[in-house]
Design a protein around this motif. Structure first.
Motif, short mmCIF file in Angstrom:
data_model
loop_
_atom_site.label_atom_id
_atom_site.label_comp_id
_atom_site.label_asym_id
_atom_site.label_seq_id
_atom_site.Cartn_x
_atom_site.Cartn_y
_atom_site.Cartn_z
N ALA A 9 23.85 25.46 20.16
CA ALA A 9 22.69 25.14 21.00
C ALA A 9 22.57 26.08 22.19
O ALA A 9 21.47 26.37 22.66
N ALA A 10 23.71 26.56 22.69
CA ALA A 10 23.70 27.47 23.84
C ALA A 10 23.30 28.88 23.45
O ALA A 10 22.63 29.59 24.22
N ILE A 11 23.68 29.31 22.26
CA ILE A 11 23.42 30.68 21.81
C ILE A 11 22.03 30.83 21.19
O ILE A 11 21.38 31.87 21.33
N ALA A 12 21.58 29.79 20.50
CA ALA A 12 20.35 29.89 19.69
C ALA A 12 19.12 30.36 20.47
O ALA A 12 18.36 31.21 19.96
N PRO A 13 18.86 29.87 21.71
CA PRO A 13 17.63 30.32 22.40
C PRO A 13 17.59 31.82 22.64
O PRO A 13 16.54 32.46 22.43
N GLY A 14 18.70 32.39 23.07
CA GLY A 14 18.73 33.82 23.34
C GLY A 14 18.52 34.64 22.08
O GLY A 14 17.77 35.63 22.08
N VAL A 15 19.16 34.22 20.99
CA VAL A 15 19.02 34.94 19.72
C VAL A 15 17.60 34.82 19.18
O VAL A 15 17.01 35.79 18.69
N ALA A 16 17.02 33.62 19.30
CA ALA A 16 15.65 33.41 18.81
C ALA A 16 14.64 34.25 19.60
O ALA A 16 13.74 34.87 19.01
N LEU A 17 14.79 34.30 20.91
CA LEU A 17 13.88 35.10 21.72
C LEU A 17 14.05 36.59 21.44
O LEU A 17 13.06 37.34 21.39
N LEU A 18 15.28 37.02 21.25
CA LEU A 18 15.50 38.43 20.93
C LEU A 18 14.85 38.78 19.60
O LEU A 18 14.21 39.84 19.47
N ALA A 19 14.99 37.91 18.61
CA ALA A 19 14.35 38.15 17.31
C ALA A 19 12.84 38.22 17.46
O ALA A 19 12.18 39.06 16.83
N TYR A 20 12.29 37.34 18.30
CA TYR A 20 10.84 37.33 18.51
C TYR A 20 10.35 38.67 19.06
O TYR A 20 9.40 39.26 18.51
N PHE A 21 10.99 39.15 20.11
CA PHE A 21 10.53 40.41 20.71
C PHE A 21 10.88 41.61 19.83
O PHE A 21 10.14 42.60 19.81
N TYR A 22 11.95 41.54 19.10
CA TYR A 22 12.31 42.62 18.16
C TYR A 22 11.24 42.76 17.08
O TYR A 22 10.82 43.87 16.74
N LEU A 23 10.79 41.63 16.57
CA LEU A 23 9.81 41.66 15.48
C LEU A 23 8.38 41.94 15.96
O LEU A 23 7.49 42.20 15.15
N LYS A 24 8.16 41.93 17.27
CA LYS A 24 6.85 42.27 17.81
C LYS A 24 6.62 43.78 17.83
O LYS A 24 5.51 44.23 18.13
N ASP A 25 7.65 44.56 17.52
CA ASP A 25 7.50 46.02 17.42
C ASP A 25 6.70 46.33 16.16
O ASP A 25 7.19 46.17 15.04
N ARG A 26 5.47 46.76 16.32
CA ARG A 26 4.55 46.88 15.19
C ARG A 26 4.76 48.13 14.33
O ARG A 26 4.42 48.14 13.15
N TYR A 27 5.29 49.19 14.91
CA TYR A 27 5.22 50.47 14.22
C TYR A 27 6.56 51.04 13.77
O TYR A 27 6.62 51.75 12.78
N ASP A 28 7.63 50.77 14.47
CA ASP A 28 8.92 51.34 14.07
C ASP A 28 10.04 50.54 14.73
O ASP A 28 10.43 50.82 15.86
#
Length: 230
Positions: A9-28
């Motif tokens: 529960a402590a780790i999940a929010p940071g990992v989820a937010l990182l995945a969100y911003f990582y996947l917002k990279d549209r081109y490369d």
């Protein structure tokens, strides 16, 4: 709760937010090993920050303004910025403006994640309290990372204004992080009425910066040209 449940529960929010911003990279999308490297640097950064903040607090006192803008936000955001600038700013993989956001968010969320783990175990946290932290300090660190990375990207790809945007990349995160801390320190009974508008504003601005950085990618132009040729 079991140790594993608390840790997850402590780790999940940071990992989820990182995945969100990582996947917002549209081109490369960035090399995952570099993103995780910056995330790990953020985790490790917690330890020197704890030592330095203790020393600063001893020397500067406990005035809320000084603590918020110098001891807390000033020290934390400067060290995050320093890591991103030294490790990745000149790296070949930093090849479009949005990359600055990915790497700065990675450092910020690495830092926030270990902070969250410490909080969970030192305060016998419940799922409810960890959820509230996911919505506030963890996502707050992500928002400060977006600001930092956005202006680092602008400084790298706008050479004639490099110094100006480099200054923005450290000053804006310090200001907003400091304001966040100052609200919590000085409005203990009704902080939620100030914090909710602040977080809504920061999220809205961050999403705008994400879209803006993607729209300025040189890879977007290259992809458009390739489609025309086809």
């Amino acid at each position: 709760m079991s140790v594993l449940s608390v840790l997850t529960a402590a780790i999940a929010p940071g990992v989820a937010l990182l995945a969100y911003f990582y996947l917002k990279d549209r081109y490369d999308t960035e090399p995952i090993h570099l993103v995780m490297k910056l995330f790990l640097f953020g985790v490790l950064l917690v330890f020197p920050v704890m030592v330095l903040q203790r020393a600063f607090a001893h020397g500067l006192g406990d005035d809320p303004l000084i603590f918020s803008f110098i001891i807390s936000s000033g020290l934390e955001e400067f060290l995050k910025w320093f890591i991103v600038y030294i490790v990745i700013y000149q790296h070949a993989s930093f090849d479009e403006p949005y990359d600055g956001i990915v790497y700065a968010v990675a450092v910020s969320l690495g830092f926030a994640t270990l902070e969250n783990v410490f909080y969970a175990f030192l305060n016998s946290a419940t799922i409810t309290s960890l959820l509230s932290r996911a919505l506030l300090p963890v996502s707050g660190h992500a928002m400060f990372g977006v600001m930092m990375g956005y202006y680092l990207g602008k400084s790298k790809f706008t050479p004639d204004r490099k110094t100006r945007y480099l200054a923005f990349s450290i000053l804006f995160p310090i200001f907003w992080h400091g304001l966040y801390d100052y609200i919590l320190l000085t409005t203990k009974s009704n902080w939620v009425w100030f914090m909710i508008p602040l977080m809504v504003f920061l999220w809205a601005r961050s999403i705008w910066k994400v879209n803006r950085a993607n729209s300025k990618s040189p890879l977007r132009v290259m992809q458009a040209e390739d489609q025309v040729k086809i």
